[in-house]
Structures are given as C-alpha cells and as structure tokens.
Design a protein around this motif. Structure first.
Motif, PDB file in Angstrom:
ATOM      1  N   SER A  80       0.839  -1.190   0.000  1.00 15.31           N
ATOM      2  CA  SER A  80       0.000   0.000   0.000  1.00 15.31           C
ATOM      3  C   SER A  80       0.876   1.242   0.000  1.00 15.31           C
ATOM      4  O   SER A  80       2.088   1.180   0.200  1.00 15.31           O
ATOM      5  N   ASN A  81       0.242   2.395  -0.183  1.00 23.79           N
ATOM      6  CA  ASN A  81       0.992   3.646  -0.155  1.00 23.79           C
ATOM      7  C   ASN A  81       1.656   3.849   1.208  1.00 23.79           C
ATOM      8  O   ASN A  81       2.783   4.316   1.301  1.00 23.79           O
ATOM      9  N   ALA A  82       0.947   3.473   2.286  1.00 22.54           N
ATOM     10  CA  ALA A  82       1.502   3.637   3.631  1.00 22.54           C
ATOM     11  C   ALA A  82       2.761   2.802   3.811  1.00 22.54           C
ATOM     12  O   ALA A  82       3.753   3.246   4.386  1.00 22.54           O
ATOM     13  N   VAL A  83       2.720   1.568   3.293  1.00 21.22           N
ATOM     14  CA  VAL A  83       3.890   0.693   3.398  1.00 21.22           C
ATOM     15  C   VAL A  83       5.051   1.277   2.616  1.00 21.22           C
ATOM     16  O   VAL A  83       6.190   1.319   3.093  1.00 21.22           O
ATOM     17  N   ILE A  84       4.782   1.743   1.408  1.00 26.58           N
ATOM     18  CA  ILE A  84       5.835   2.290   0.563  1.00 26.58           C
ATOM     19  C   ILE A  84       6.423   3.556   1.193  1.00 26.58           C
ATOM     20  O   ILE A  84       7.635   3.754   1.220  1.00 26.58           O
ATOM     21  N   GLN A  85       5.552   4.406   1.755  1.00 25.71           N
ATOM     22  CA  GLN A  85       6.048   5.608   2.412  1.00 25.71           C
ATOM     23  C   GLN A  85       6.929   5.257   3.605  1.00 25.71           C
ATOM     24  O   GLN A  85       7.958   5.875   3.845  1.00 25.71           O
ATOM     25  N   ASN A  86       6.516   4.236   4.342  1.00 23.82           N
ATOM     26  CA  ASN A  86       7.285   3.805   5.504  1.00 23.82           C
ATOM     27  C   ASN A  86       8.673   3.325   5.092  1.00 23.82           C
ATOM     28  O   ASN A  86       9.686   3.632   5.731  1.00 23.82           O
ATOM     29  N   VAL A  87       8.731   2.547   3.984  1.00 27.83           N
ATOM     30  CA  VAL A  87      10.013   2.056   3.487  1.00 27.83           C
ATOM     31  C   VAL A  87      10.906   3.220   3.079  1.00 27.83           C
ATOM     32  O   VAL A  87      12.101   3.255   3.387  1.00 27.83           O
ATOM     33  N   CYS A  88      10.317   4.200   2.394  1.00 28.44           N
ATOM     34  CA  CYS A  88      11.100   5.324   1.900  1.00 28.44           C
ATOM     35  C   CYS A  88      11.702   6.149   3.044  1.00 28.44           C
ATOM     36  O   CYS A  88      12.732   6.787   2.869  1.00 28.44           O
ATOM     37  N   GLN A  89      11.028   6.151   4.195  1.00 28.54           N
ATOM     38  CA  GLN A  89      11.506   6.953   5.310  1.00 28.54           C
ATOM     39  C   GLN A  89      12.560   6.227   6.143  1.00 28.54           C
ATOM     40  O   GLN A  89      13.166   6.831   7.023  1.00 28.54           O
ATOM     41  N   ASN A  90      12.753   4.937   5.916  1.00 29.64           N
ATOM     42  CA  ASN A  90      13.707   4.155   6.700  1.00 29.64           C
ATOM     43  C   ASN A  90      14.868   3.715   5.825  1.00 29.64           C
ATOM     44  O   ASN A  90      14.728   2.825   4.995  1.00 29.64           O
ATOM     45  N   LYS A  91      16.010   4.366   5.988  1.00 26.86           N
ATOM     46  CA  LYS A  91      17.179   4.051   5.193  1.00 26.86           C
ATOM     47  C   LYS A  91      17.843   2.780   5.708  1.00 26.86           C
ATOM     48  O   LYS A  91      18.277   2.714   6.854  1.00 26.86           O
ATOM     49  N   THR A  92      17.897   1.773   4.859  1.00 27.23           N
ATOM     50  CA  THR A  92      18.474   0.486   5.261  1.00 27.23           C
ATOM     51  C   THR A  92      19.717   0.128   4.473  1.00 27.23           C
ATOM     52  O   THR A  92      20.456  -0.773   4.857  1.00 27.23           O
ATOM     53  N   GLY A  93      19.936   0.817   3.333  1.00 28.16           N
ATOM     54  CA  GLY A  93      21.070   0.465   2.480  1.00 28.16           C
ATOM     55  C   GLY A  93      20.844  -0.811   1.694  1.00 28.16           C
ATOM     56  O   GLY A  93      21.774  -1.356   1.101  1.00 28.16           O
ATOM     57  N   LEU A  94      19.583  -1.282   1.646  1.00 29.43           N
ATOM     58  CA  LEU A  94      19.261  -2.530   0.962  1.00 29.43           C
ATOM     59  C   LEU A  94      18.599  -2.260  -0.384  1.00 29.43           C
ATOM     60  O   LEU A  94      17.718  -1.398  -0.495  1.00 29.43           O
ATOM     61  N   ILE A  95      19.017  -3.002  -1.406  1.00 30.41           N
ATOM     62  CA  ILE A  95      18.386  -2.961  -2.722  1.00 30.41           C
ATOM     63  C   ILE A  95      17.937  -4.373  -3.063  1.00 30.41           C
ATOM     64  O   ILE A  95      18.710  -5.328  -2.989  1.00 30.41           O
ATOM     65  N   GLY A  96      16.669  -4.514  -3.428  1.00 30.38           N
ATOM     66  CA  GLY A  96      16.127  -5.812  -3.815  1.00 30.38           C
ATOM     67  C   GLY A  96      16.306  -6.051  -5.304  1.00 30.38           C
ATOM     68  O   GLY A  96      16.104  -5.141  -6.114  1.00 30.38           O
ATOM     69  N   VAL A  97      16.710  -7.261  -5.670  1.00 29.58           N
ATOM     70  CA  VAL A  97      16.894  -7.637  -7.074  1.00 29.58           C
ATOM     71  C   VAL A  97      16.078  -8.892  -7.347  1.00 29.58           C
ATOM     72  O   VAL A  97      16.250  -9.908  -6.673  1.00 29.58           O
ATOM     73  N   LEU A  98      15.174  -8.825  -8.321  1.00 31.69           N
ATOM     74  CA  LEU A  98      14.341  -9.965  -8.690  1.00 31.69           C
ATOM     75  C   LEU A  98      14.746 -10.473 -10.065  1.00 31.69           C
ATOM     76  O   LEU A  98      14.830  -9.688 -11.017  1.00 31.69           O
ATOM     77  N   PHE A  99      14.981 -11.776 -10.164  1.00 32.68           N
ATOM     78  CA  PHE A  99      15.294 -12.409 -11.437  1.00 32.68           C
ATOM     79  C   PHE A  99      14.236 -13.450 -11.769  1.00 32.68           C
ATOM     80  O   PHE A  99      13.688 -14.104 -10.872  1.00 32.68           O
TER      81      PHE A  99
END
Length: 363
Positions: A80-99
C-alpha cells in the motif's frame, strides 16, 4: 491447484491481489478478455470468475467502463501507499533484485555485475529467483518491502503481460528499475539492450551473405525482448525488400517449453524444412536445441547452414550478439540510486547497444 476449477483459480488470484493491497478500492480489475489472455482460458471461464467476485462483494460492475474493486472489499494490507512511504523513510542500504530464473548465462552475468555495482556504491543486495512465476514475483516484491529495501531492480518474468505489483510501485513512485524486459504499460526506469537494432544487424548480415531461407527460432512472443527481436528480424527483410515467410518461423509456446517438449518441436521443424540455409535464434536455449536438432539431421555448422544467435554460444563456429552486461548493470544501479536520493520522480529508458561477434573472430 489442478483440482480447483479454472474460474475459481482466477477468482482466488484476484482476491489475493485485493487482500495483498495490489488492487485497492476503486481500482479497475482486468476485463474478461484480459483475464482470458492472461490465464489462457476462454472468456466464458473468466466471465464466471468475475460474476462470482461480484456476487461475493469483492468487485462491482460499471456499465461501459468495466469492473472495479468494491469499497467493501477486505482492507489492503500489503504494498500500500503507507507501506511504501514507511520504506522510503527508513534508510536500510538494501536494494532488492528480482530475477525470473537462474537458468541461462545472461542472468548469471547480469546478477554478477548488479551485485558488484550495488556493493561498489555502498549498498547491499537482496536477491530472489522468481522461477518464471508472476505470482512468485508479486510475493517477492512484498517480502522485499517488508525488509525495507530502498529500491528494486527487476528482470521481469518471461510471460509478463501485466503485473499489478510492479504497476503499484510505479504509481506510488517507489524507486524501481526494470532491466532486459520491460512493461509497455508501466511508466518507470528501464535499461535494456537495443534488441531491435541487434536483431536487424544480425539478420541483415545473413541476407548480405546471400541467405534467403532464414529460420527464426523463438519462444512464444510474450514480452518486450522477444517482441523487439522479432521486429528487428522483420525490419531486415523489409528493408532488403525480401518477403517474410512465416513458415520459416519456429515459435515455441511456453507450455511446450515448460514440458521440455521444445526439442521435438524444433527437430520436426528443421526436418520439414531442409532448404533452410541460415538460422537466427533469440536466446541460448533456442540455440542449443537448434544445434542438437541440426546435428541429429547431419546438418553441419557453418559449412552448410549458418547460425546467428543472441548471447555467447558454447561453440566457436557460431556468430553471436554480445550484450554489454557491465553497462546495463552500471546504468541500472546508477538510475536506481539517483531515484532513491531524488525528491522528484523522473523516468528514463536507456537502450544499450550490443556488439556483433563473428565466428571468424571467435577465440
């Protein structure tokens, strides 16, 4: 799953999308025709699925406009938008890669360089193999969001018609880059090989060598990569004012590939077309099965049949198109990090030129 009627499988899929937050109240649900194409069923089957969804209150119909998720449908709880906003506000240094899988050289090369450039830029990579399943792809996206990744790089699945999870990320302007394959309905950052030009150059070379009976070997055209490579093939014929003989196109549907029946199909194709003098294959799997078929028919490469393919072959007597993996991955990572660090949402489609390698120059 096989014991569940097809219309119920479709219905359950849409319910899952609603409960996962991929489809939210007011969102349009794919039409009967779109669902029939997506699940390879009749429109009667997809219509029955939509009827049950209406009866159970998940969706409602609007005359002349389509079906939409009802306000009374279960609360969205993921992506949801709330989840995405929450992720954007928390810097983790993680990048997800899907193959989509890890079965071919291209994927391993891209994965190697993505890992390298992500690490070089001070981030850490989380990777998931989707096994050519759009459902697995959606699940992995949610898992990455739960892990608070700052951005995603996605190599979409082979049969990628329309993934609502990726669309949702784009709509919410979450940092995202698609590589190799892209979704034409989704506005996001994309980095791909110039598949049209590469195919055109390879086939034009074969035509200039005097070949007229040129076979085209490809999986079913279900994504941007296979579509663009077919466009390049046709462009070479049209610009040389040659008629295109679709009888020399060997297109393998995905069910045949999944059942490992594609060799029999390709073998029969070459047996029934002995006058073919050249072949263009769109990937390594198609190439390997082509070589196996030609060997079984005592057709010698390159003495009496010339082959051009995408990506490095195992044999040094085959011309091939070398994709610039380093540039693709470097551009993708830089685009993503720029998006992560930017307050403005912009998109780019970067097309990376490959290189033609001729067998005379192969080591």
């Amino acid at each position: 799953m096989k014991d569940i009627p097809l219309y119920k499988q479709i219905k359950n899929h849409i319910i899952d999308q609603i409960q996962a937050g991929v489809l939210r109240a007011g969102d349009r649900v794919p039409s009967e025709a779109e669902l029939a194409k997506l699940f390879r069923v009749s429109q009667i089957t997809s219509k029955n699925a939509l009827i049950e969804l209406v009866d159970e209150g998940y969706i409602h119909r609007v005359q002349g406009k389509g079906s939409f998720v009802s306000q009374e449908a279960p609360e969205s709880k993921t992506v949801s938008n709330a989840v995405i906003q929450n992720v954007c506000q928390n810097k983790t240094g993680l990048i997800g890669v899907l193959f989509p899988s890890l079965n071919i050289k291209v994927e391993f090369r891209l994965l190697y360089y993505l890992d390298k450039y992500i690490y070089d830029r001070g981030y850490k990579m989380l990777m998931h193999n989707c096994r050519e399943s759009s459902e697995e792809e959606s699940s992995a996206i949610q898992s990455f969001m739960d892990s608070n990744v700052e951005g995603l790089i996605i190599f979409p699945t082979l049969d990628e018609h329309y993934n609502e999870s990726i669309l949702r990320l784009s709509i919410e302007k979450f940092p995202l880059v698609l590589i190799d394959r892209y979704l034409k309905k989704i506005n996001t950052n994309i980095v791909t090989t110039d598949n049209v030009q590469a195919s055109y150059d390879a086939v034009n070379y074969l035509i200039q060598q005097g070949h007229k009976k040129i076979a085209y070997i490809s999986p079913e055209i279900t994504n941007s990569t296979t579509e663009d490579r077919a466009i390049g093939f046709e462009k070479a014929f049209l610009e040389n004012k040659f008629s295109i003989d679709k009888n020399l196109w060997c297109i393998i549907d995905l069910k045949t590939i999944d059942a490992d029946k594609d060799y029999e199909h390709i073998y029969a194709f070459f047996r029934n077309n002995p006058d073919i003098s050249a072949v263009f294959t769109v990937n390594n799997r198609m190439l390997n099965l082509t070589v196996k078929s030609l060997n079984a028919l005592n057709r010698r490469i390159p003495d009496d049949i010339e082959v051009f393919t995408f990506d490095e072959p195992d044999s040094n007597n085959i011309n091939y198109i070398l994709q610039d993996y380093k540039t693709i991955c470097s551009k993708a990572v830089d685009l993503l990090i720029a998006q992560i660090n930017s307050t403005e949402f912009t998109t780019s489609h970067i097309v990376v030129p490959p290189k033609l390698i001729f067998r005379d120059n192969c080591e």
